[in-house]
Design a protein around this motif. Sequence first.
Motif, PDB file in Angstrom:
ATOM      1  N   ASP A   1      -4.579  19.112  -9.804  1.00 49.66           N
ATOM      2  CA  ASP A   1      -4.556  18.969  -8.343  1.00 49.66           C
ATOM      3  C   ASP A   1      -3.269  18.289  -7.893  1.00 49.66           C
ATOM      4  O   ASP A   1      -2.808  17.323  -8.509  1.00 49.66           O
ATOM      5  N   PHE A   2      -2.679  18.773  -6.805  1.00 43.83           N
ATOM      6  CA  PHE A   2      -1.533  18.135  -6.153  1.00 43.83           C
ATOM      7  C   PHE A   2      -2.015  17.527  -4.852  1.00 43.83           C
ATOM      8  O   PHE A   2      -2.898  18.084  -4.186  1.00 43.83           O
ATOM      9  N   GLY A   3      -1.407  16.405  -4.472  1.00 43.22           N
ATOM     10  CA  GLY A   3      -1.776  15.777  -3.220  1.00 43.22           C
ATOM     11  C   GLY A   3      -1.059  14.465  -3.024  1.00 43.22           C
ATOM     12  O   GLY A   3      -0.075  14.162  -3.700  1.00 43.22           O
ATOM     13  N   ILE A   4      -1.578  13.703  -2.075  1.00 40.64           N
ATOM     14  CA  ILE A   4      -1.017  12.390  -1.759  1.00 40.64           C
ATOM     15  C   ILE A   4      -1.958  11.321  -2.304  1.00 40.64           C
ATOM     16  O   ILE A   4      -3.120  11.221  -1.908  1.00 40.64           O
ATOM     17  N   LEU A   5      -1.436  10.531  -3.240  1.00 41.19           N
ATOM     18  CA  LEU A   5      -2.175   9.421  -3.832  1.00 41.19           C
ATOM     19  C   LEU A   5      -1.885   8.165  -3.025  1.00 41.19           C
ATOM     20  O   LEU A   5      -0.728   7.847  -2.742  1.00 41.19           O
ATOM     21  N   THR A   6      -2.929   7.455  -2.642  1.00 43.75           N
ATOM     22  CA  THR A   6      -2.774   6.175  -1.963  1.00 43.75           C
ATOM     23  C   THR A   6      -3.358   5.098  -2.865  1.00 43.75           C
ATOM     24  O   THR A   6      -4.498   5.202  -3.314  1.00 43.75           O
ATOM     25  N   PHE A   7      -2.544   4.078  -3.160  1.00 44.34           N
ATOM     26  CA  PHE A   7      -2.985   2.992  -4.031  1.00 44.34           C
ATOM     27  C   PHE A   7      -2.284   1.702  -3.645  1.00 44.34           C
ATOM     28  O   PHE A   7      -1.286   1.695  -2.930  1.00 44.34           O
TER      29      PHE A   7
ATOM     30  N   ARG B   1       0.877  -1.167   0.000  1.00 44.19           N
ATOM     31  CA  ARG B   1       0.000   0.000   0.000  1.00 44.19           C
ATOM     32  C   ARG B   1       0.916   1.218   0.000  1.00 44.19           C
ATOM     33  O   ARG B   1       1.699   1.411   0.939  1.00 44.19           O
ATOM     34  N   LEU B   2       0.840   2.025  -1.058  1.00 40.90           N
ATOM     35  CA  LEU B   2       1.738   3.161  -1.211  1.00 40.90           C
ATOM     36  C   LEU B   2       0.973   4.475  -1.109  1.00 40.90           C
ATOM     37  O   LEU B   2      -0.139   4.600  -1.621  1.00 40.90           O
ATOM     38  N   SER B   3       1.591   5.456  -0.460  1.00 33.49           N
ATOM     39  CA  SER B   3       1.088   6.828  -0.409  1.00 33.49           C
ATOM     40  C   SER B   3       2.208   7.712  -0.917  1.00 33.49           C
ATOM     41  O   SER B   3       3.262   7.807  -0.273  1.00 33.49           O
ATOM     42  N   VAL B   4       1.993   8.327  -2.090  1.00 34.39           N
ATOM     43  CA  VAL B   4       3.055   9.100  -2.725  1.00 34.39           C
ATOM     44  C   VAL B   4       2.528  10.462  -3.183  1.00 34.39           C
ATOM     45  O   VAL B   4       1.371  10.593  -3.576  1.00 34.39           O
ATOM     46  N   PRO B   5       3.407  11.495  -3.134  1.00 37.16           N
ATOM     47  CA  PRO B   5       3.007  12.791  -3.683  1.00 37.16           C
ATOM     48  C   PRO B   5       2.772  12.648  -5.190  1.00 37.16           C
ATOM     49  O   PRO B   5       3.546  11.988  -5.877  1.00 37.16           O
ATOM     50  N   SER B   6       1.693  13.244  -5.671  1.00 36.78           N
ATOM     51  CA  SER B   6       1.386  13.124  -7.095  1.00 36.78           C
ATOM     52  C   SER B   6       0.511  14.288  -7.552  1.00 36.78           C
ATOM     53  O   SER B   6       0.019  15.074  -6.745  1.00 36.78           O
ATOM     54  N   GLN B   7       0.335  14.349  -8.869  1.00 38.28           N
ATOM     55  CA  GLN B   7      -0.514  15.362  -9.478  1.00 38.28           C
ATOM     56  C   GLN B   7      -1.522  14.672 -10.387  1.00 38.28           C
ATOM     57  O   GLN B   7      -1.183  13.714 -11.093  1.00 38.28           O
ATOM     58  N   VAL B   8      -2.757  15.164 -10.389  1.00 39.74           N
ATOM     59  CA  VAL B   8      -3.767  14.659 -11.318  1.00 39.74           C
ATOM     60  C   VAL B   8      -3.431  15.221 -12.695  1.00 39.74           C
ATOM     61  O   VAL B   8      -3.383  16.435 -12.883  1.00 39.74           O
TER      62      VAL B   8
ATOM     63  N   ARG C   1       3.804   7.773 -14.616  1.00 34.12           N
ATOM     64  CA  ARG C   1       2.362   7.986 -14.582  1.00 34.12           C
ATOM     65  C   ARG C   1       1.653   6.668 -14.324  1.00 34.12           C
ATOM     66  O   ARG C   1       2.087   5.620 -14.778  1.00 34.12           O
ATOM     67  N   VAL C   2       0.558   6.767 -13.598  1.00 32.14           N
ATOM     68  CA  VAL C   2      -0.243   5.586 -13.299  1.00 32.14           C
ATOM     69  C   VAL C   2      -1.713   5.960 -13.508  1.00 32.14           C
ATOM     70  O   VAL C   2      -2.162   7.009 -13.056  1.00 32.14           O
ATOM     71  N   GLU C   3      -2.424   5.097 -14.254  1.00 31.14           N
ATOM     72  CA  GLU C   3      -3.850   5.319 -14.471  1.00 31.14           C
ATOM     73  C   GLU C   3      -4.616   4.328 -13.609  1.00 31.14           C
ATOM     74  O   GLU C   3      -4.376   3.124 -13.656  1.00 31.14           O
ATOM     75  N   LEU C   4      -5.553   4.847 -12.825  1.00 36.06           N
ATOM     76  CA  LEU C   4      -6.314   4.015 -11.905  1.00 36.06           C
ATOM     77  C   LEU C   4      -7.808   4.234 -12.109  1.00 36.06           C
ATOM     78  O   LEU C   4      -8.249   5.368 -12.346  1.00 36.06           O
ATOM     79  N   GLY C   5      -8.563   3.183 -11.983  1.00 33.13           N
ATOM     80  CA  GLY C   5     -10.013   3.285 -12.018  1.00 33.13           C
ATOM     81  C   GLY C   5     -10.502   3.845 -10.696  1.00 33.13           C
ATOM     82  O   GLY C   5     -10.007   3.456  -9.629  1.00 33.13           O
ATOM     83  N   VAL C   6     -11.447   4.785 -10.745  1.00 28.57           N
ATOM     84  CA  VAL C   6     -11.983   5.404  -9.532  1.00 28.57           C
ATOM     85  C   VAL C   6     -13.507   5.357  -9.560  1.00 28.57           C
ATOM     86  O   VAL C   6     -14.117   5.190 -10.613  1.00 28.57           O
ATOM     87  N   LYS C   7     -14.122   5.529  -8.403  1.00 29.68           N
ATOM     88  CA  LYS C   7     -15.580   5.597  -8.312  1.00 29.68           C
ATOM     89  C   LYS C   7     -16.050   6.920  -8.912  1.00 29.68           C
ATOM     90  O   LYS C   7     -15.311   7.904  -8.939  1.00 29.68           O
ATOM     91  N   ASP C   8     -17.297   6.945  -9.336  1.00 28.45           N
ATOM     92  CA  ASP C   8     -17.835   8.167  -9.932  1.00 28.45           C
ATOM     93  C   ASP C   8     -17.794   9.352  -8.974  1.00 28.45           C
ATOM     94  O   ASP C   8     -17.524  10.481  -9.380  1.00 28.45           O
ATOM     95  N   SER C   9     -18.003   9.120  -7.682  1.00 28.40           N
ATOM     96  CA  SER C   9     -17.971  10.218  -6.706  1.00 28.40           C
ATOM     97  C   SER C   9     -16.561  10.795  -6.566  1.00 28.40           C
ATOM     98  O   SER C   9     -16.398  12.009  -6.407  1.00 28.40           O
ATOM     99  N   GLU C  10     -15.543   9.953  -6.637  1.00 25.41           N
ATOM    100  CA  GLU C  10     -14.156  10.417  -6.577  1.00 25.41           C
ATOM    101  C   GLU C  10     -13.789  11.151  -7.859  1.00 25.41           C
ATOM    102  O   GLU C  10     -13.109  12.168  -7.830  1.00 25.41           O
TER     103      GLU C  10
ATOM    104  N   PHE D   1      -2.438   9.808 -12.738  1.00 24.25           N
ATOM    105  CA  PHE D   1      -1.640  10.555 -11.768  1.00 24.25           C
ATOM    106  C   PHE D   1      -0.185  10.506 -12.188  1.00 24.25           C
ATOM    107  O   PHE D   1       0.282   9.497 -12.694  1.00 24.25           O
ATOM    108  N   GLN D   2       0.538  11.593 -11.951  1.00 23.19           N
ATOM    109  CA  GLN D   2       1.982  11.617 -12.191  1.00 23.19           C
ATOM    110  C   GLN D   2       2.661  11.765 -10.840  1.00 23.19           C
ATOM    111  O   GLN D   2       2.389  12.708 -10.108  1.00 23.19           O
ATOM    112  N   VAL D   3       3.556  10.828 -10.525  1.00 23.16           N
ATOM    113  CA  VAL D   3       4.279  10.854  -9.252  1.00 23.16           C
ATOM    114  C   VAL D   3       5.579  11.630  -9.423  1.00 23.16           C
ATOM    115  O   VAL D   3       5.953  12.014 -10.533  1.00 23.16           O
ATOM    116  N   GLU D   4       6.268  11.875  -8.313  1.00 21.90           N
ATOM    117  CA  GLU D   4       7.475  12.714  -8.325  1.00 21.90           C
ATOM    118  C   GLU D   4       8.553  12.234  -9.294  1.00 21.90           C
ATOM    119  O   GLU D   4       9.265  13.027  -9.878  1.00 21.90           O
TER     120      GLU D   4
END
Length: 120
Positions: free
Chosen positions: A103-109, A48-55, A86-95, A79-82
């Motif tokens: 957006d910049f933030g911490i991606l957890t995947f 389980r990774l939590s990394v700084p990334s950008q959408v 780049r990593v493409e992930l499937g997300v829920k419609d609400s996310e 998402f593009q990490v430091e």
Amino acid sequence: MGFNSFDGFMFSFLPIFMVVIPILVIGTFVFVIVKGLSQWTKNNNSPRLSVPSQVVTKRSQTSGGSGDSSASTWYYVTFQVESGDRVELGVKDSEYGMLVEGDFGILTFQGTRYLGFERK
């Protein structure tokens, strides 16, 4: 030759056809199930990774919806990490609706499983 040879051909071809098609259909179902279980197991065994990334970008994929069938939509975010990867992930419609390109933030995947994004 004539009609009798055609009858013989049809009677020998039909049983083969009636066996091959169900085997192909069942084989496809088994393949899809095994592939899904394999990906699920791989994700569970990944760290389980939590990394700084950008959408970087967002996209959706819709299928179905013709005639009386309902449409299904899948949502993906890249998402593009430091490191520049780049990593493409499937997300829920609400996310999907809450994430904005840039957006910049911490991606957890975990493997190919999106777990969250904390905007900074």
